[in-house]
Scaffold this motif. Structure first.
Motif, short mmCIF file in Angstrom:
data_model
loop_
_atom_site.label_atom_id
_atom_site.label_comp_id
_atom_site.label_asym_id
_atom_site.label_seq_id
_atom_site.Cartn_x
_atom_site.Cartn_y
_atom_site.Cartn_z
N VAL A 7 0.90 -1.02 -0.01
CA VAL A 7 -0.13 -0.15 -0.06
C VAL A 7 0.85 1.41 0.05
O VAL A 7 1.62 1.41 0.97
N ASN A 8 0.75 1.76 -1.03
CA ASN A 8 1.75 3.30 -1.23
C ASN A 8 0.69 4.37 -1.61
O ASN A 8 -0.25 4.34 -2.35
N PHE A 9 1.04 5.52 -1.08
CA PHE A 9 0.49 6.84 -1.47
C PHE A 9 1.30 7.46 -2.21
O PHE A 9 2.48 8.05 -1.84
N VAL A 10 1.16 7.65 -3.63
CA VAL A 10 1.92 8.04 -4.51
C VAL A 10 1.07 9.28 -5.62
O VAL A 10 0.37 8.94 -5.95
N SER A 11 1.69 10.44 -5.67
CA SER A 11 1.07 11.51 -6.25
C SER A 11 1.31 11.15 -7.81
O SER A 11 2.24 10.30 -8.12
N LEU A 12 0.63 12.05 -8.60
CA LEU A 12 0.86 11.86 -10.10
C LEU A 12 2.28 12.19 -10.61
O LEU A 12 2.75 11.79 -11.73
N ASP A 13 2.93 13.19 -9.78
CA ASP A 13 4.42 13.37 -10.21
C ASP A 13 5.40 12.58 -9.37
O ASP A 13 6.36 12.95 -9.24
N GLU A 14 4.91 11.39 -8.71
CA GLU A 14 5.59 10.35 -8.34
C GLU A 14 6.42 10.61 -6.81
O GLU A 14 7.47 10.19 -6.69
N VAL A 15 5.54 11.38 -6.09
CA VAL A 15 6.06 11.68 -4.80
C VAL A 15 5.22 10.66 -3.91
O VAL A 15 4.10 10.88 -3.90
N MET A 16 6.22 9.87 -3.07
CA MET A 16 5.61 8.73 -2.25
C MET A 16 5.59 9.52 -0.94
O MET A 16 6.76 9.92 -0.40
N GLN A 17 4.30 9.41 -0.01
CA GLN A 17 4.49 9.85 1.26
C GLN A 17 3.49 9.08 2.05
O GLN A 17 2.36 8.37 1.49
N ALA A 18 3.69 8.96 3.29
CA ALA A 18 2.46 8.47 4.28
C ALA A 18 1.50 9.44 4.52
O ALA A 18 1.76 10.63 4.67
#
Length: 89
Positions: A7-18
């Motif tokens: 389970v990952n939270f990734v923005s459309l510009d590929e920034v992954m954050q919790a």
């Protein structure tokens, strides 16, 4: 055979954050830190709770582990997801 679910939270510009904090990872002057928390809602919370409760274990990254270790003593042990994590290896 078991399965692994990531389970990952990734923005459309590929920034992954919790989705843990609105101050999440602002290192190095990164100004968009915390974007995942700002976009979270009850549906995200429900999905994450179900995923956590049904998991046999969790593999945390170093930063996530450090965050959990810092606040775990104040976690609500009656919360079903917290109780599930306390049972995991």
């Amino acid at each position: 055979m078991g399965r692994i679910v990531a389970v990952n939270f990734v923005s459309l510009d590929e920034v992954m954050q919790a989705p843990l904090s609105s101050e999440e990872d602002r290192d190095g002057g990164f100004t968009a830190g915390g974007w995942a928390a700002a976009t979270s809602d009850d549906t995200v919370d429900e999905v994450m709770q179900k995923a956590t409760i049904s998991a046999a274990g969790m593999l945390l990254g170093r930063r996530t582990y450090d965050i959990f270790a810092e606040v775990w003593s104040q976690a609500n042990a009656a919360d079903p997801a917290i109780a599930a994590m306390n049972r995991m290896r």
